[in-house]
Structures are given as structure tokens and as C-alpha cells.
Design an enzyme around this catalytic site. Structure first.
Site, mmCIF file in Angstrom:
data_model
loop_
_atom_site.group_PDB
_atom_site.id
_atom_site.type_symbol
_atom_site.label_atom_id
_atom_site.label_comp_id
_atom_site.label_asym_id
_atom_site.label_seq_id
_atom_site.Cartn_x
_atom_site.Cartn_y
_atom_site.Cartn_z
ATOM 1 N N GLY A 80 -21.105 -14.181 13.993
ATOM 2 C CA GLY A 80 -21.328 -13.088 14.941
ATOM 3 C C GLY A 80 -20.073 -12.257 15.100
ATOM 4 N N ASP A 116 -9.697 -9.737 -7.720
ATOM 5 C CA ASP A 116 -10.510 -8.814 -6.925
ATOM 6 C C ASP A 116 -11.978 -9.151 -7.210
ATOM 7 O OD1 ASP A 116 -11.988 -6.672 -5.995
ATOM 8 O OD2 ASP A 116 -10.616 -5.140 -6.766
ATOM 9 N N THR A 148 -10.980 -11.952 14.016
ATOM 10 C CA THR A 148 -10.057 -11.838 12.870
ATOM 11 C C THR A 148 -9.563 -10.390 12.768
ATOM 12 O OG1 THR A 148 -11.821 -11.201 11.373
ATOM 13 C CG2 THR A 148 -11.398 -13.574 11.607
ATOM 14 N N TYR A 182 -22.275 -1.181 6.149
ATOM 15 C CA TYR A 182 -21.872 -2.602 6.160
ATOM 16 C C TYR A 182 -23.120 -3.484 6.349
ATOM 17 C CZ TYR A 182 -19.766 -6.956 7.896
ATOM 18 O OH TYR A 182 -19.415 -8.279 8.091
HETATM 19 N N1 LIG Z 1 -14.984 -11.157 11.479
HETATM 20 C C1 LIG Z 1 -16.266 -11.172 11.806
HETATM 21 O O1 LIG Z 1 -16.619 -11.021 12.986
HETATM 22 C C2 LIG Z 1 -17.324 -11.389 10.780
HETATM 23 C C3 LIG Z 1 -17.051 -11.483 9.431
HETATM 24 N N2 LIG Z 1 -18.077 -11.677 8.545
HETATM 25 C C4 LIG Z 1 -17.824 -11.762 7.106
HETATM 26 O O2 LIG Z 1 -16.934 -12.864 6.849
HETATM 27 C C5 LIG Z 1 -16.136 -12.567 5.710
HETATM 28 C C6 LIG Z 1 -14.658 -12.754 6.069
HETATM 29 O O3 LIG Z 1 -14.342 -11.893 7.167
HETATM 30 P P1 LIG Z 1 -12.945 -11.943 7.942
HETATM 31 O O4 LIG Z 1 -12.246 -13.192 7.666
HETATM 32 O O5 LIG Z 1 -13.244 -11.556 9.319
HETATM 33 O O6 LIG Z 1 -12.181 -10.731 7.224
HETATM 34 P P2 LIG Z 1 -10.612 -10.442 7.063
HETATM 35 O O7 LIG Z 1 -10.523 -8.980 6.807
HETATM 36 O O8 LIG Z 1 -9.827 -11.041 8.155
HETATM 37 O O9 LIG Z 1 -10.239 -11.237 5.714
HETATM 38 C C7 LIG Z 1 -10.837 -10.885 4.490
HETATM 39 C C8 LIG Z 1 -10.056 -11.490 3.337
HETATM 40 O O10 LIG Z 1 -10.706 -11.067 2.136
HETATM 41 C C9 LIG Z 1 -9.746 -10.532 1.256
HETATM 42 N N3 LIG Z 1 -10.363 -9.515 0.391
HETATM 43 C C10 LIG Z 1 -10.779 -8.281 0.756
HETATM 44 N N4 LIG Z 1 -11.250 -7.620 -0.309
HETATM 45 C C11 LIG Z 1 -11.145 -8.470 -1.361
HETATM 46 C C12 LIG Z 1 -11.474 -8.358 -2.727
HETATM 47 N N5 LIG Z 1 -11.973 -7.224 -3.233
HETATM 48 N N6 LIG Z 1 -11.246 -9.408 -3.540
HETATM 49 C C13 LIG Z 1 -10.697 -10.558 -3.044
HETATM 50 N N7 LIG Z 1 -10.366 -10.717 -1.761
HETATM 51 C C14 LIG Z 1 -10.587 -9.683 -0.928
HETATM 52 C C15 LIG Z 1 -8.663 -9.953 2.137
HETATM 53 O O11 LIG Z 1 -7.429 -9.804 1.439
HETATM 54 C C16 LIG Z 1 -8.606 -10.972 3.264
HETATM 55 O O12 LIG Z 1 -7.733 -12.033 2.969
HETATM 56 C C17 LIG Z 1 -16.495 -11.145 5.283
HETATM 57 O O13 LIG Z 1 -17.440 -11.205 4.233
HETATM 58 C C18 LIG Z 1 -17.137 -10.557 6.530
HETATM 59 O O14 LIG Z 1 -18.031 -9.519 6.235
HETATM 60 C C19 LIG Z 1 -19.376 -11.787 8.939
HETATM 61 C C20 LIG Z 1 -19.690 -11.700 10.259
HETATM 62 C C21 LIG Z 1 -18.703 -11.503 11.281
HETATM 63 C C1 LIG Z 2 -18.080 -7.946 11.298
HETATM 64 C C2 LIG Z 2 -19.494 -8.284 11.534
HETATM 65 O O1 LIG Z 2 -20.175 -8.705 10.658
HETATM 66 C C3 LIG Z 2 -19.996 -8.108 12.827
HETATM 67 C C4 LIG Z 2 -21.363 -7.734 12.974
HETATM 68 O O2 LIG Z 2 -19.302 -8.288 13.770
#
Ligand SMILES: NC(=O)C1=CN([C@@H]2O[C@H](COP(=O)(O)OP(=O)(O)OC[C@H]3O[C@@H](n4cnc5c(N)ncnc54)[C@H](O)[C@@H]3O)[C@@H](O)[C@H]2O)C=CC1
Ligand SMILES: CC(=O)C(C)=O
Length: 259
Positions: free
Chosen positions: A186, A62, A190, A155
Site C-alpha cells: 500500500g 537495468d 520509502t 503508474y
Molecule cells: N513505496 C511504496 O509505497 C510502494 C512501492 N511499490 C513497488 O515496490 C517496488 C519497490 O519500491 P520502493 O522500494 O518503494 O522504491 P525505491 O524507489 O525506494 O527503490 C527502487 C529501487 O529500484 C532501483 N531501480 C530503479 N529502476 C531500476 C532499473 N531500471 N533497473 C534496476 N533497478 C532499478 C532503484 O535504484 C532503487 O534501488 C516498486 O516496483 C514499486 O512500484 C508498490 C506499492 C507501494
Molecule cells: C507507490 C504505490 O504503489 C502507491 C499506490 O502508493
């Protein structure tokens, strides 16, 4: 291959953007340490990496727990050797009006999105320095780290904090040969966005899918982003081509936000 001989650790590697990054770095020649709280998911990604002919090791940790992250980094360095790239990707989103955010919710997101990145920077830089090695630290920011979004206010605050940590760490670690950059996606399709859209519907009364489509409608390139769109840029940041870049958090968003 531009990452031949490199070892990268990716947090939040079990799905979404983190999985995409892990697979892309492996395709570009790196061996990968996978960190997530979901064991089955990182085991599955490890099998995909092995099928690409690269080594993978998995660590259930974590990122909010400093000791767990330090252990994962040290073990990955021992097992895979020559650890040189840290991708602090794990993060969570929360949708709520600012006036409704509870202390428990705020504490949780700060511990994962902000402290998790700080512990990742500390763990990686400590390991790089103990081995006398240069290294690259790459953090997950967001367009929400450049603009505060309604109902995503806390966030957004965590992502502004990631940008600040990226700049400060770049300045503090440059003399050790460590660069620190971030990527700002952006709207990536996911599970995170499925949840955001669902919560937006609950809070605003919008139909399911409406908020997502509204955001996607603002993207100049006319489509939602994929994890691969992000991963190619992260591979560049991890490569020698980015050796002269540090402290930056560029948008990789298809032309949604302009700063
Ligand atoms: N999906 C989007 O549109 C965007 C995502 N992001 C950022 O990209 C990163 C990844 O996002 P996604 O792949 O979309 O999210 P997601 O929710 O699909 O995947 C996140 C992964 O992180 C893991 N996770 C969550 N909490 C955790 C912890 N405490 N310790 C270890 N692992 C942990 C989850 O188990 C999961 O496998 C995040 O930091 C998010 O804020 C940034 C901009 C846009
Ligand atoms: C999840 C995220 O960072 C946005 C702005 O879509």
C-alpha cells in the site's frame, strides 16, 4: 529456517522494499543475488547480508535491458548455484495528470515496470527450465494494480499489467513446476513515496507531507507500511508453504484497499 539452501535474486535491491526483501530472505536462510542500477547501494546491502552469514553477489543491471537481466540471472546461477527464487521488485513511479503524460515518460515507465518484469520472468523461467528445476517468480505489484489512482494513472496501468503478466505466466509455467505470484503493498515509507508526495505537492498545490498523510490516514492498521511488512510476505511466497499458490496478487497494505 524456511529458505535454507535457496538462492534468490532480487531486483531493485539497493534500497527501500527491495533491500528489505533481500535482508529478510537472507535472514530466512537464502543466499542472495542483488541487482540494481546503483552499485554503491547493492554493495552496501551485500555487506549487510555477509554480516548475517549468508552469501551475496552483486550485479549492476537495468531491468529494462533484457540482455543485462538475462546475464545477471545466468551469472548468479553459476556463482551461487541452485537459483530458485526470482523477485522482480524494481520499479519507478510517476506523478502526472493523464493529459500531461509525455511519450518519453510513458515509454520509460513501461520499459522499467512492465517490460522489466516480463524480461525477469523470461530470464528466470529460462534458467529454471535449462537446469530442470522448479522455481518461484515473485513480482512487485501495488494497490495501484487493483485501483487506478488519479495522478498516478500511468503508474497504475503498469501495475495492472504486472497483475496480468503474473496470471498469464502462472498458467504458462505451471507445467514446468514454476509458480508466479505478486505482492501488492500500500503506502510504504520509502524514497519512492517521498518523490510521489513532492510531485503531488507540485501538481496539486498540497503542502509537502499532505498527500502522504492523507493516504496513511486511510489505512485500517493506522500506520504506514515498512519494507519489513512487505518482506515477510515475500519470504512466505518464496517458501514451500506457498507451493500451492500461483497467479495471485494479494494486497499487503494494512487494510487500505478491499477487493
Ligand atoms: N513505496 C511504496 O509505497 C510502494 C512501492 N511499490 C513497488 O515496490 C517496488 C519497490 O519500491 P520502493 O522500494 O518503494 O522504491 P525505491 O524507489 O525506494 O527503490 C527502487 C529501487 O529500484 C532501483 N531501480 C530503479 N529502476 C531500476 C532499473 N531500471 N533497473 C534496476 N533497478 C532499478 C532503484 O535504484 C532503487 O534501488 C516498486 O516496483 C514499486 O512500484 C508498490 C506499492 C507501494
Ligand atoms: C507507490 C504505490 O504503489 C502507491 C499506490 O502508493
Amino acid at each position: 529456517m524456511r529458505l535454507n539452501g535457496k538462492v534468490a535474486l532480487v531486483t531493485g535491491a539497493g534500497q527501500g522494499i527491495g533491500r528489505g526483501i533481500a535482508l529478510r530472505l537472507a535472514r530466512d536462510g537464502a543466499d542472495i543475488a542483488l541487482v540494481d542500477i546503483q552499485k554503491d547501494q547493492i554493495d552496501a546491502v551485500a555487506r549487510e547480508i555477509a554480516a548475517l552469514g549468508r552469501r551475496a553477489s552483486v550485479y549492476v543491471a537495468d531491468v529494462a535491458k533484457r540482455d543485462q537481466l538475462f546475464d545477471a540471472v545466468a551469472q548468479a546461477d553459476d556463482k551461487l548455484g541452485s537459483f530458485d527464487v526470482m523477485v522482480n521488485n524494481a520499479g519507478i513511479a510517476q506523478v502526472a495528470p493523464l493529459l500531461d503524460a509525455t511519450p518519453e515518460q510513458v515509454d520509460r515507465i513501461l520499459r522499467i515496470n512492465v517490460q522489466g518484469v516480463l524480461w525477469g520472468i523470461q530470464a528466470a523461467a529460462t534458467q529454471f527450465k535449462s537446469r530442470g528445476r522448479r522455481g518461484k517468480i515473485i513480482n512487485a505489484c501495488s494497490i495501484a494494480g487493483h485501483e487506478g489512482y488519479a495522478l498516478l494513472g500511468v503508474y497504475s496501468a503498469t501495475k495492472f499489467a504486472v497483475r496480468a503478466l503474473t496470471q498469464a505466466a502462472a498458467k504458462e509455467l505451471a507445467s514446468a513446476g514454476i509458480t508466479v505470484n505478486a505482492y501488492c503493498p500500500g503506502v510504504v515509507g520509502t524514497d519512492m513515496w517521498v518523490e510521489i508526495d513532492k510531485r503531488m505537492a507540485e501538481v496539486t498545490g498540497a503542502a509537502i507531507g499532505e498527500t502522504y498523510q492523507k493516504f496513511v490516514g486511510g489505512i485500517a492498521l493506522g500506520r504506514a507500511e515498512t519494507p519489513d511488512d512487505v518482506a515477510g510476505f515475500v519470504s512466505y511466497l518464496a517458501s514451500a508453504d506457498a507451493d500451492y499458490m500461483t497467479g495471485q496478487s494479494p494486497m499487503i497494505d494494512g487494510g487500505l484497499v478491499y477487493r
